[in-house]
Scaffold this motif. Structure first.
Motif, PDB file in Angstrom:
ATOM      1  N   GLU A   3      67.170  44.108  21.428  1.00 14.46           N
ATOM      2  CA  GLU A   3      68.045  43.018  21.827  1.00 14.46           C
ATOM      3  C   GLU A   3      67.392  41.667  21.646  1.00 14.46           C
ATOM      4  O   GLU A   3      68.020  40.730  21.173  1.00 14.46           O
ATOM      5  CB  GLU A   3      68.467  43.196  23.282  1.00 14.46           C
ATOM      6  N   ASN A   4      66.090  41.541  22.026  1.00  6.78           N
ATOM      7  CA  ASN A   4      65.440  40.240  21.923  1.00  6.78           C
ATOM      8  C   ASN A   4      65.323  39.773  20.481  1.00  6.78           C
ATOM      9  O   ASN A   4      65.474  38.605  20.181  1.00  6.78           O
ATOM     10  CB  ASN A   4      64.049  40.288  22.569  1.00  6.78           C
ATOM     11  N   VAL A 135      64.484  37.093  37.579  1.00 10.18           N
ATOM     12  CA  VAL A 135      63.558  37.911  36.785  1.00 10.18           C
ATOM     13  C   VAL A 135      62.174  37.865  37.434  1.00 10.18           C
ATOM     14  O   VAL A 135      61.679  36.794  37.773  1.00 10.18           O
ATOM     15  CB  VAL A 135      63.468  37.422  35.324  1.00 10.18           C
ATOM     16  N   HIS A 149      58.216  37.145  27.673  1.00 16.10           N
ATOM     17  CA  HIS A 149      59.122  38.296  27.743  1.00 16.10           C
ATOM     18  C   HIS A 149      60.140  38.092  28.868  1.00 16.10           C
ATOM     19  O   HIS A 149      61.329  38.382  28.715  1.00 16.10           O
ATOM     20  CB  HIS A 149      58.316  39.572  27.962  1.00 16.10           C
ATOM     21  N   ALA A 150      59.688  37.552  30.015  1.00 13.27           N
ATOM     22  CA  ALA A 150      60.599  37.262  31.121  1.00 13.27           C
ATOM     23  C   ALA A 150      61.607  36.181  30.734  1.00 13.27           C
ATOM     24  O   ALA A 150      62.800  36.283  31.058  1.00 13.27           O
ATOM     25  CB  ALA A 150      59.805  36.828  32.351  1.00 13.27           C
ATOM     26  N   THR A 153      64.131  37.697  28.338  1.00 12.63           N
ATOM     27  CA  THR A 153      65.037  38.554  29.096  1.00 12.63           C
ATOM     28  C   THR A 153      66.068  37.713  29.835  1.00 12.63           C
ATOM     29  O   THR A 153      67.263  38.024  29.837  1.00 12.63           O
ATOM     30  CB  THR A 153      64.250  39.429  30.092  1.00 12.63           C
ATOM     31  N   ASP A 156      68.597  36.372  27.324  1.00 12.87           N
ATOM     32  CA  ASP A 156      69.507  37.422  26.868  1.00 12.87           C
ATOM     33  C   ASP A 156      70.557  37.738  27.931  1.00 12.87           C
ATOM     34  O   ASP A 156      71.735  37.900  27.631  1.00 12.87           O
ATOM     35  CB  ASP A 156      68.712  38.671  26.505  1.00 12.87           C
ATOM     36  N   LYS A 157      70.132  37.802  29.207  1.00 16.19           N
ATOM     37  CA  LYS A 157      71.073  38.124  30.282  1.00 16.19           C
ATOM     38  C   LYS A 157      72.002  36.961  30.589  1.00 16.19           C
ATOM     39  O   LYS A 157      73.124  37.164  31.057  1.00 16.19           O
ATOM     40  CB  LYS A 157      70.323  38.560  31.549  1.00 16.19           C
ATOM     41  N   LEU A 176      65.827  41.351  38.093  1.00 10.36           N
ATOM     42  CA  LEU A 176      65.367  42.154  36.959  1.00 10.36           C
ATOM     43  C   LEU A 176      63.843  42.114  36.924  1.00 10.36           C
ATOM     44  O   LEU A 176      63.235  41.088  37.214  1.00 10.36           O
ATOM     45  CB  LEU A 176      65.909  41.584  35.648  1.00 10.36           C
ATOM     46  N   VAL A 178      60.551  42.797  34.366  1.00 13.96           N
ATOM     47  CA  VAL A 178      60.138  43.055  32.989  1.00 13.96           C
ATOM     48  C   VAL A 178      58.796  43.768  33.002  1.00 13.96           C
ATOM     49  O   VAL A 178      58.084  43.767  34.001  1.00 13.96           O
ATOM     50  CB  VAL A 178      60.056  41.745  32.169  1.00 13.96           C
TER      51      VAL A 178
END
Length: 200
Positions: A3-4, A135, A149-150, A153, A156-157, A176, A178
């Protein structure tokens, strides 16, 4: 494709149609995900890693986040980097309340997420007692890779609308967690449950 990677490479093509024929809600979420501005709120050693993430080696400018805003009224992402003392908690909440809606929170490091090794009366045992966390980035301190990465994420959300859906269900943050990406540990990440309405 993960997804990323899809999120980063597709650009406007990531929308179901395009900005003319697509739904207005999709275009708004797409633009929110790519124009999130962080408030500078470094409290302890995690702030050094947050500053390193904003440096030229990791280049947060790729995600439109290179300028940490000095005014909360210009920011919509709060990265809580480090332990939160009881005296700092009201200040953190005041800055959060002054940020524009919709706003998001990343809890960076084990001290911000759960108090870490500081299990005493002087520190807040989890920043989710003060602000709703979307997150959690684990680590002590989490490296720039984990923070990025966080952030990805979170982006994306935001684009999928999942964060707002989770908030409406829980009444708090999306909570969430990660995984670590900086090689600090090979053990599994402990998931922190979202607070229930009775705890909030």
């Amino acid at each position: 494709m993960p997804e990323n990677k899809r999120f980063l490479s597709d650009g406007m093509a990531g929308l179901e149609h395009n900005f003319i024929t697509g739904k207005l809600e999709d275009v708004v979420r797409w633009s929110r995900a790519r124009s999130s501005w962080p408030a500078q709120f470094g409290l302890a050693c995690c702030a050094i890693e947050m500053m390193a993430t904003g440096g030229p080696h990791y280049d947060l400018a790729r995600y439109g986040m290179e300028v940490f805003r000095a005014s909360p009224r210009q920011a919509d992402v709060m990265i809580v980097a480090g332990r939160v003392s009881q005296k700092m908690a009201p200040v953190l909440r005041q800055i959060y309340d002054q940020m524009m809606e919709p706003k998001w929170v990343i809890s960076m490091g084990v001290c911000a997420s759960s108090g870490g090794m500081f299990n005493n009366y002087a520190l807040v045992q989890g920043v989710d007692q003060v602000v709703p966390v979307d997150v959690y980035a684990p680590g002590c301190p989490p490296g720039p890779e984990t923070l990025m990465h966080a952030i990805l994420t979170l982006h994306d959300k935001i684009e999928t609308g999942e964060l707002l859906r989770r908030r409406s269900v829980t009444g708090g943050g999306a909570a969430l967690t990660v995984e670590q990406r900086d090689g600090q540990t090979s053990t599994s990440v402990v998931t922190i449950p979202a607070p229930s309405r009775s705890e909030a």
